[in-house]
Write an enzyme that holds these catalytic residues in place. Structure first.
Site, PDB file in Angstrom:
ATOM      1  N   GLN A   1     -10.021  -3.856  -3.302  1.00 29.82           N
ATOM      2  CA  GLN A   1     -11.320  -3.394  -2.810  1.00 29.82           C
ATOM      3  C   GLN A   1     -12.405  -3.660  -3.848  1.00 29.82           C
ATOM      4  O   GLN A   1     -13.489  -4.150  -3.530  1.00 29.82           O
ATOM      5  CB  GLN A   1     -11.246  -1.895  -2.499  1.00 29.82           C
ATOM      6  CG  GLN A   1     -12.572  -1.301  -2.023  1.00 29.82           C
ATOM      7  CD  GLN A   1     -13.000  -1.839  -0.668  1.00 29.82           C
ATOM      8  OE1 GLN A   1     -12.237  -1.802   0.277  1.00 29.82           O
ATOM      9  NE2 GLN A   1     -14.227  -2.349  -0.584  1.00 29.82           N
TER      10      GLN A   1
ATOM     11  N   HIS B   1      -7.420   0.910  -6.452  1.00 29.81           N
ATOM     12  CA  HIS B   1      -7.575   0.010  -5.299  1.00 29.81           C
ATOM     13  C   HIS B   1      -8.230  -1.289  -5.778  1.00 29.81           C
ATOM     14  O   HIS B   1      -9.393  -1.566  -5.494  1.00 29.81           O
ATOM     15  CB  HIS B   1      -8.440   0.709  -4.249  1.00 29.81           C
ATOM     16  CG  HIS B   1      -8.357   0.107  -2.876  1.00 29.81           C
ATOM     17  ND1 HIS B   1      -7.583  -0.992  -2.592  1.00 29.81           N
ATOM     18  CD2 HIS B   1      -8.959   0.462  -1.706  1.00 29.81           C
ATOM     19  CE1 HIS B   1      -7.721  -1.290  -1.303  1.00 29.81           C
ATOM     20  NE2 HIS B   1      -8.537  -0.426  -0.748  1.00 29.81           N
TER      21      HIS B   1
ATOM     22  N   CYS C   1     -16.275   1.714   0.687  1.00 31.93           N
ATOM     23  CA  CYS C   1     -15.055   0.933   0.928  1.00 31.93           C
ATOM     24  C   CYS C   1     -14.617   1.013   2.387  1.00 31.93           C
ATOM     25  O   CYS C   1     -13.909   0.122   2.859  1.00 31.93           O
ATOM     26  CB  CYS C   1     -13.934   1.404   0.014  1.00 31.93           C
ATOM     27  SG  CYS C   1     -13.597   3.175   0.127  1.00 31.93           S
TER      28      CYS C   1
ATOM     29  N   ASP D   1     -17.185   7.349  -1.229  1.00 30.60           N
ATOM     30  CA  ASP D   1     -15.890   7.259  -0.532  1.00 30.60           C
ATOM     31  C   ASP D   1     -15.591   8.651   0.027  1.00 30.60           C
ATOM     32  O   ASP D   1     -16.253   9.641  -0.343  1.00 30.60           O
ATOM     33  CB  ASP D   1     -14.810   6.807  -1.543  1.00 30.60           C
ATOM     34  CG  ASP D   1     -13.428   6.613  -0.916  1.00 30.60           C
ATOM     35  OD1 ASP D   1     -13.347   6.475   0.322  1.00 30.60           O
ATOM     36  OD2 ASP D   1     -12.434   6.624  -1.670  1.00 30.60           O
TER      37      ASP D   1
ATOM     38  N   ARG E   1       0.885  -1.184   0.000  1.00 37.53           N
ATOM     39  CA  ARG E   1       0.000   0.000   0.000  1.00 37.53           C
ATOM     40  C   ARG E   1       0.908   1.215   0.000  1.00 37.53           C
ATOM     41  O   ARG E   1       1.717   1.399   0.913  1.00 37.53           O
ATOM     42  CB  ARG E   1      -0.904   0.005   1.234  1.00 37.53           C
ATOM     43  CG  ARG E   1      -1.554   1.344   1.471  1.00 37.53           C
ATOM     44  CD  ARG E   1      -2.689   1.302   2.453  1.00 37.53           C
ATOM     45  NE  ARG E   1      -3.838   0.616   1.890  1.00 37.53           N
ATOM     46  CZ  ARG E   1      -5.060   0.658   2.420  1.00 37.53           C
ATOM     47  NH1 ARG E   1      -5.284   1.353   3.522  1.00 37.53           N
ATOM     48  NH2 ARG E   1      -6.051   0.011   1.856  1.00 37.53           N
TER      49      ARG E   1
ATOM     50  N   ARG F   1     -13.580  -8.565   1.509  1.00 39.40           N
ATOM     51  CA  ARG F   1     -12.161  -8.292   1.271  1.00 39.40           C
ATOM     52  C   ARG F   1     -11.349  -9.557   1.565  1.00 39.40           C
ATOM     53  O   ARG F   1     -10.441  -9.914   0.823  1.00 39.40           O
ATOM     54  CB  ARG F   1     -11.665  -7.158   2.185  1.00 39.40           C
ATOM     55  CG  ARG F   1     -12.230  -5.779   1.903  1.00 39.40           C
ATOM     56  CD  ARG F   1     -11.759  -5.233   0.579  1.00 39.40           C
ATOM     57  NE  ARG F   1     -10.311  -5.174   0.484  1.00 39.40           N
ATOM     58  CZ  ARG F   1      -9.544  -4.190   0.984  1.00 39.40           C
ATOM     59  NH1 ARG F   1     -10.101  -3.171   1.588  1.00 39.40           N
ATOM     60  NH2 ARG F   1      -8.226  -4.214   0.831  1.00 39.40           N
TER      61      ARG F   1
HETATM   62  N1  NVA Z   1      -9.885   6.870  -1.273  1.00 40.41           N
HETATM   63  C1  NVA Z   1      -9.512   6.366   0.038  1.00 40.41           C
HETATM   64  C2  NVA Z   1      -9.772   4.902   0.090  1.00 40.41           C
HETATM   65  C3  NVA Z   1      -9.463   4.280   1.433  1.00 40.41           C
HETATM   66  C4  NVA Z   1      -9.692   2.782   1.446  1.00 40.41           C
HETATM   67  C5  NVA Z   1      -8.054   6.672   0.309  1.00 40.41           C
HETATM   68  O1  NVA Z   1      -7.226   6.507  -0.587  1.00 40.41           O
HETATM   69  O2  NVA Z   1      -7.747   7.110   1.422  1.00 40.41           O
HETATM   70  N1   CP Z   2     -11.109  -0.090   2.414  1.00 43.72           N
HETATM   71  C1   CP Z   2      -9.845  -0.230   2.864  1.00 43.72           C
HETATM   72  O1   CP Z   2      -8.913  -0.468   2.102  1.00 43.72           O
HETATM   73  O2   CP Z   2      -9.703  -0.108   4.208  1.00 43.72           O
HETATM   74  P1   CP Z   2      -8.336   0.082   5.004  1.00 43.72           P
HETATM   75  O3   CP Z   2      -7.795   1.447   4.624  1.00 43.72           O
HETATM   76  O4   CP Z   2      -8.734   0.017   6.445  1.00 43.72           O
HETATM   77  O5   CP Z   2      -7.390  -0.996   4.622  1.00 43.72           O
END
Ligand code: NVA
Ligand code: CP
Length: 301
Positions: free
Chosen positions: A132, A129, A259, A219, A102, A287
């Site tokens: 997800q 992502h 998400c 989101d 990540r 997930r």
């Molecule tokens: N768009 C959000 C998704 C989190 C799972 C982010 O990147 O923070």
């Molecule tokens: N939706 C998602 O990826 O959650 P986290 O940021 O908690 O991993």
């Protein structure tokens, strides 16, 4: 399929293959049927951003498949002190069977695949992502029985989620609509691809986007890494809220997905969130199953 860097790299058949295996793994877990397909395999999990779901579902997933997962925070890795990612991956390839990462730049994920010799899984970048959206597709299919003829609407920032939902939606034959402010549209190349391969409507008119939708998705207004833009985004996105009035324009049996994490009172009201909590937490659970399917596809010999 050697890696999961972005959904655009997968064929529709590969996506269906993951979803079918995910359904099977979910069934087996529910019925206490063990499935140690990855006995002795080791997954490294590099996190350069926070996570609840991704971290825990990958770690638990590896455990349930008979393998191990190592949590590697960039606060501890030498990456945080400037060791190039292309050196890090050449070292980690000697110890591990796969990497989940990540991070911020999609290029870093692509570089891991280029310089490493083990499967790489994208656990979220600023660009997309994919894990997800595989779970989202699994959830949509559970509730709706399939994808054909469905309209998937995303309300909010044209961010990583919007980009992956467009690709996943089009590849499974759904019509996709995005409601976002004009200056916050999804990636232009993804939009161009989507228009050539299916039906995509990007508009700032929320009601037009949500009209007759089967799935309404939202989101956060400010993603990880955009904390400095919070104040300006709160102004720009003020009306981009999934509330009861907006939902009245979707189909009566429309599902709502998120998400997570959710900011109630911003992108979604508490009322709509709680009315659809069953779907949203099934989505979060999925997930685990979807990622286990990805791990089996990539790591099983
Ligand atoms: N768009 C959000 C998704 C989190 C799972 C982010 O990147 O923070
Ligand atoms: N939706 C998602 O990826 O959650 P986290 O940021 O908690 O991993």
């Amino acid at each position: 399929m050697k890696h999961l860097l972005k959904l655009a790299d997968l064929t529709s058949e590969e996506i269906y293959g993951i979803l079918n295996l995910a359904d099977q793994l979910k069934y087996e877990r529910k019925n206490n049927i063990g499935h140690p397909y990855l006995k002795g395999k080791k997954l490294g999990m590099i996190f350069q951003k926070s996570s609840t779901r991704t971290r825990v579902s990958f770690e638990v997933g590896m455990y349930e498949l008979g393998g191990n997962a190592l949590f590697l925070s960039d606060r501890d890795l030498q990456i945080g002190r400037g060791e190039p990612i292309k050196d890090t991956i050449r070292v980690l390839s000697r110890y591990l069977d796969g990497i989940m990462i990540r991070t911020f730049a999609q290029q870093d994920v692509e570089d891991l695949a280029k310089y490493g010799s083990i499967p790489i899984i994208n656990g979220l970048t600023d660009y997309c992502h994919p894990c997800q959206v595989l779970a989202d597709l699994m959830t949509i299919r559970e509730y709706k029985g399939g994808f054909k003829g469905l309209k998937l609407c995303f309300v909010g920032d044209g961010n990583n989620m919007a980009n992956s939902l467009i690709v996943g939606g089009i590849k499974t034959g759904m019509e996709v609509s995005i409601a976002c402010p004009d200056d916050y549209r999804p990636d232009p190349d993804i939009c161009e691809w989507a228009r050539k391969n299916g039906t995509l409507n990007v508009t700032s008119d929320l009601f037009e986007a949500v009209r007759d939708a089967d799935v309404v998705y939202t989101d956060v207004w400010a993603s990880m890494g955009q904390e400095g833009e919070k104040a300006i985004r709160e102004k720009v996105f003020k009306n981009f809220c999934v509330n009861k009035e907006l939902m009245a324009h979707a189909k009566a049996d429309a599902m709502v997905l998120h998400c997570l994490p959710a900011h109630r009172g911003e992108e979604i009201t508490d009322e709509v969130f709680e009315a659809h909590a069953q779907e949203i937490f099934d989505e979060a659970e999925n997930r685990l199953h979807a990622q286990k399917a990805v791990l089996v596809k990539l790591l099983k010999q």
